[in-house]
Scaffold this motif. Structure first.
Motif, short mmCIF file in Angstrom:
data_model
loop_
_atom_site.label_atom_id
_atom_site.label_comp_id
_atom_site.label_asym_id
_atom_site.label_seq_id
_atom_site.Cartn_x
_atom_site.Cartn_y
_atom_site.Cartn_z
N SER A 199 0.84 -1.20 0.00
CA SER A 199 0.00 0.00 0.00
C SER A 199 0.87 1.24 0.00
N VAL A 200 0.31 2.33 -0.56
CA VAL A 200 1.01 3.62 -0.52
C VAL A 200 0.01 4.65 0.02
N PHE A 201 0.35 5.25 1.16
CA PHE A 201 -0.48 6.33 1.71
C PHE A 201 0.20 7.65 1.40
N THR A 202 -0.55 8.58 0.79
CA THR A 202 0.03 9.88 0.42
C THR A 202 -0.74 11.00 1.12
N VAL A 203 0.02 11.80 1.85
CA VAL A 203 -0.59 12.94 2.56
C VAL A 203 -0.03 14.22 1.95
N THR A 204 -0.92 15.18 1.64
CA THR A 204 -0.41 16.49 1.22
C THR A 204 -0.85 17.53 2.23
N LEU A 205 0.03 18.47 2.51
CA LEU A 205 -0.27 19.55 3.47
C LEU A 205 0.24 20.86 2.91
N PRO A 206 -0.51 21.94 3.07
CA PRO A 206 -0.01 23.22 2.55
C PRO A 206 1.25 23.64 3.27
N LEU A 207 2.23 24.13 2.49
CA LEU A 207 3.47 24.63 3.10
C LEU A 207 3.20 25.98 3.75
N VAL A 208 3.98 26.31 4.74
CA VAL A 208 3.85 27.63 5.36
C VAL A 208 4.29 28.65 4.32
N SER A 209 3.41 29.60 4.01
CA SER A 209 3.79 30.57 2.99
C SER A 209 4.76 31.58 3.59
N SER A 210 5.94 31.71 2.95
CA SER A 210 6.97 32.58 3.54
C SER A 210 6.74 34.03 3.08
#
Ligand code: ADP
Length: 467
Positions: A456-467
């Protein structure tokens, strides 16, 4: 009582609709009444005036043709006075100095006209409207003609019109509210049905649905919206009931184990080693209880919308590194290779504790469901275009079947309950539910790809902190 009922009726939509209809009808009728009456009156007056001016021309012609024979002229004019459609039509005949020479029948007594021009001119004299003209015909003596009639015919027509319009107006004003009330009753009947049905609904009994009339109108849409809202509430309540039942069930096992250890300890006097062993069991079960309660609390916070980032930031690569280090002995013990393939330095919005739960649950599951000599790979990368962090946890384990795949993020769902590991974190079917709750609270996504028997492959995406 009667007053209260009246007040209630006055506040109904039906009554207000009828009142609006009546008001609009009143305004339309009044406006139409005034407009039609004014238009007709003006037309009649205009025709009346035109007729008088035309009469003045006729009299002039008759004067040219008949006057040498005065008797014939007078007779013709008297006949005209009798037959004329204007009530009380008359002709007065003056010499050039304004002395009355002859009057037709019906002629009233009026002061002689002054300063009369050659062109016929309209003048009001008392209750009469007249046309006056000076007749200077070659070969004939100068004469002044005044002809006219009362306004009666116009007034009669206008007052007849008034009566007709008034009657029509009153009928409309009486019928409009009554019709409006009946129509509003028809239109709002489905509303009464909606109110009756929805007021009967109880949290225990959400089975009833509003009937749809199939018209597709706004009221049908309201019913449809309420029905689908009821569907959602029923589903939510059901899942909540399941959740409570499952939570109680999960809490019962460690409590029962504690109870047993305590009962054994109290049963008779035991050696210090035996007491120590029993207390160790109690401590372990307490640890499981605490862990379970923490997970339930985290989900409850997610439901209450309290998991949002709210100013916290975390180094995801640091969390991943720590988690991998923590699970290394577990993986070793299981004969599973645990490795990090890529670890980009990543700063994301979110609380460290919550993010740690996500990373640990994924690594824990990957090791848990991967047999000996398998491999678990953790990867953390960034997508500059979408400005997001991508965490990928892949394993070469047992995989997830197609029918389980859509359900694994549900609370307490375990694809294969027999695999549940005794002790340690997880195993209650809450791990992925927590991952999903935390990730969506942080505006991220979580996805899974799996092939049974391959991994199995679990993929999580999260917004990066905008600099
Ligand atoms: P648990 O706490 O029981 O692990 P999770 O919510 O974490 O519960 O996972 C739910 C179910 O999804 C597990 O019981 C398991 O059947 C399946 N699952 C999760 N991760 C994996 C994985 N990496 N490989 C195979 N099955 C998995």
């Amino acid at each position: 009582m009667l007053f209260a009922r009246l007040r209630e009726t006055l506040h109904t939509l039906r009554f207000r609709l009828a009142a609006w209809v009546a008001l609009v009808a009143f305004l339309v009728v009044t406006f139409t009444f005034i407009a039609v009456r004014e238009l007709v009156r003006r037309t009649l007056v205009h025709e009346f005036n035109q007729r008088l001016l035309q009469d003045a021309v006729d009299v002039k012609l008759a004067y040219q043709q008949l006057y040498p024979d005065r008797e014939q002229f007078h007779t013709a004019m008297n006949r005209k006075a009798q037959d004329h459609p204007h009530v009380g039509w008359f002709l007065q005949w003056y010499d050039g100095d304004g002395n009355l020479m002859w009057s037709s029948i019906n002629a009233p007594k009026l002061p002689p006209p002054r300063e009369v021009g050659d062109e016929p001119e309209l003048r009001d004299a008392g209750e009469f409207r007249t046309a006056v003209a000076r007749l200077d015909e070659p070969g004939l003596p100068t004469r002044i003609a005044r002809l006219g009639s009362t306004w009666h015919s116009v007034e009669d027509d206008v007052s007849l019109l008034n009566r007709i319009l008034l009657l029509a107006g009153i009928s409309v004003l009486v019928l409009a509210p009554v019709g409006g009330y009946l129509l509003a009753g028809r239109a709002t009947r489905p509303l009464a049905q909606i109110i009756a049905t929805t007021s009967k609904l109880q949290p225990r009994n959400l089975g009833e649905r509003l009937p749809l009339r199939g018209t597709g109108d706004e009221l049908d849409q309201v019913s449809q919206t309420i029905n689908s809202m009821l569907d959602r509430i029923a589903t939510y309540l059901e899942s909540n009931r399941d959740f409570i039942a499952n939570a109680a069930h999960e809490l019962r096992s460690p409590l029962a184990a504690i109870r047993t250890s305590v009962d054994v300890a109290l049963d008779r006097l035991r050696t210090p080693d035996e007491y120590a062993g029993l207390l160790q069991d109690v401590a372990e079960e307490c640890g499981r209880l605490t862990n379970l309660l923490n997970r339930l609390l985290l989900l409850a916070e997610g439901d209450a919308g309290r998991l949002v980032a709210s100013g916290h930031q975390a180094r995801l690569d640091k969390i991943v590194r720590e988690s991998v280090d923590m699970f290394e002995p577990v993986a070793d013990a299981q004969g599973v290779e645990l490795k990090v393939s890529n670890l980009a330095s990543v700063l994301v919005d979110g609380d460290e504790y919550h993010l740690r739960q996500v990373v640990r649950n994924l690594i824990d599951n990957a090791i848990k469901f991967t047999p000996a000599s398998g491999r678990v790979t953790v990867e953390l990368a960034t997508d500059g275009v979408r400005n997001q962090a991508i965490l990928r946890v892949s394993d070469t384990g047992v995989g997830i079947s197609a029918q389980d795949l859509p359900r694994i993020f549900e609370r307490f769902y375990r694809a294969d309950r027999s695999r549940r590991r005794e002790g340690g974190p997880g195993g209650s079917g809450l791990g992925l539910a927590i991952c999903s709750t935390v990730v969506s609270a942080l505006q991220g996504t979580i996805q899974v790809n799996s092939q049974p028997g391959q991994g199995s492959v679990f993929t999580v995406t999260l917004p990066l902190v905008s600099s």
